[in-house]
Scaffold this motif. Structure first.
Motif, PDB file in Angstrom:
ATOM      1  N   VAL A 138      45.813  78.248  79.772  1.00  0.00           N
ATOM      2  CA  VAL A 138      45.718  79.367  80.664  1.00  0.00           C
ATOM      3  C   VAL A 138      46.007  80.709  79.935  1.00  0.00           C
ATOM      4  O   VAL A 138      46.729  80.648  79.051  1.00  0.00           O
ATOM      5  N   GLU A 139      45.417  81.358  80.259  1.00  0.00           N
ATOM      6  CA  GLU A 139      45.398  82.987  79.743  1.00  0.00           C
ATOM      7  C   GLU A 139      46.279  84.073  80.577  1.00  0.00           C
ATOM      8  O   GLU A 139      45.739  84.142  81.714  1.00  0.00           O
TER       9      GLU A 139
ATOM     10  N   TYR B 187      48.340  79.787  76.988  1.00  0.00           N
ATOM     11  CA  TYR B 187      49.596  78.833  77.090  1.00  0.00           C
ATOM     12  C   TYR B 187      48.796  77.564  77.323  1.00  0.00           C
ATOM     13  O   TYR B 187      47.947  77.450  78.048  1.00  0.00           O
ATOM     14  N   LEU B 188      49.394  76.729  76.826  1.00  0.00           N
ATOM     15  CA  LEU B 188      48.857  75.302  77.118  1.00  0.00           C
ATOM     16  C   LEU B 188      50.112  74.548  77.822  1.00  0.00           C
ATOM     17  O   LEU B 188      51.294  74.672  77.665  1.00  0.00           O
TER      18      LEU B 188
ATOM     19  N   LEU C 187      53.817  73.580  77.163  1.00  0.00           N
ATOM     20  CA  LEU C 187      53.742  72.531  76.079  1.00  0.00           C
ATOM     21  C   LEU C 187      53.641  73.522  74.770  1.00  0.00           C
ATOM     22  O   LEU C 187      54.112  73.028  73.728  1.00  0.00           O
ATOM     23  N   ALA C 188      53.146  74.535  74.916  1.00  0.00           N
ATOM     24  CA  ALA C 188      52.847  75.411  73.602  1.00  0.00           C
ATOM     25  C   ALA C 188      52.302  76.802  73.973  1.00  0.00           C
ATOM     26  O   ALA C 188      51.602  77.157  74.803  1.00  0.00           O
TER      27      ALA C 188
ATOM     28  N   ALA D   5      44.394  69.341  69.269  1.00  0.00           N
ATOM     29  CA  ALA D   5      44.551  68.534  68.024  1.00  0.00           C
ATOM     30  C   ALA D   5      45.793  69.083  67.065  1.00  0.00           C
ATOM     31  O   ALA D   5      46.451  68.621  66.469  1.00  0.00           O
ATOM     32  N   GLU D   6      45.510  70.585  66.759  1.00  0.00           N
ATOM     33  CA  GLU D   6      46.590  71.211  66.160  1.00  0.00           C
ATOM     34  C   GLU D   6      47.946  71.081  66.666  1.00  0.00           C
ATOM     35  O   GLU D   6      49.074  71.312  65.916  1.00  0.00           O
TER      36      GLU D   6
END
Length: 121
Positions: free
Chosen positions: A80-81, A87-88, A99-100, A118-119
């Motif tokens: 989401v932006e 944002y994750l 989450l991130a 993956a990062e």
């Protein structure tokens, strides 16, 4: 004038008795036409009501959903932006969890979803 009204009232029932009864095809066509008109009015009113109902509620484009990735039947990852920051999010029946925060890293701006995921692992 009263004579004219009496004449018209006396004459019109005679013309109504002289009219032929409608055929089955014309009755079906009239019914179909009336149904189309009513359905069109209902669709037009529905469209106008949705437009009016949501006109004041949607205030802008501050939140954009970039991608949704279902993981299980009741859990999803969302990228989401919000106001230029990404944002994750983890979405499940238990709630929505961050989450991130991907906005702090400038290199994440042009990467695709699988690479970002993956990062973060």
């Amino acid at each position: 004038m009263p004579m004219l009204c009496c004449f018209l009232l006396a004459f019109f029932p005679a013309t109504a008795w002289a009219a032929e009864p409608p055929t089955m095809a014309s009755a079906v066509l009239r019914t179909a036409w009336a149904l189309l008109v009513v359905a069109g009015l209902i669709l037009a009113l529905y469209g106008l009501s949705k437009k009016k109902l949501f006109q004041g509620r949607i205030s802008g484009n501050a939140i954009k959903i970039i991608e949704l990735r279902p993981l299980q039947p009741k859990s999803t990852l969302a990228l989401v932006e919000v106001r230029g920051r990404e944002y994750l999010l983890g979405i499940s029946t238990g709630g929505i969890h961050l989450l991130a925060d991907l906005a702090g890293d400038a290199s994440t701006q042009h990467k695709d979803f699988p690479t970002l995921l993956a990062e973060q692992e």
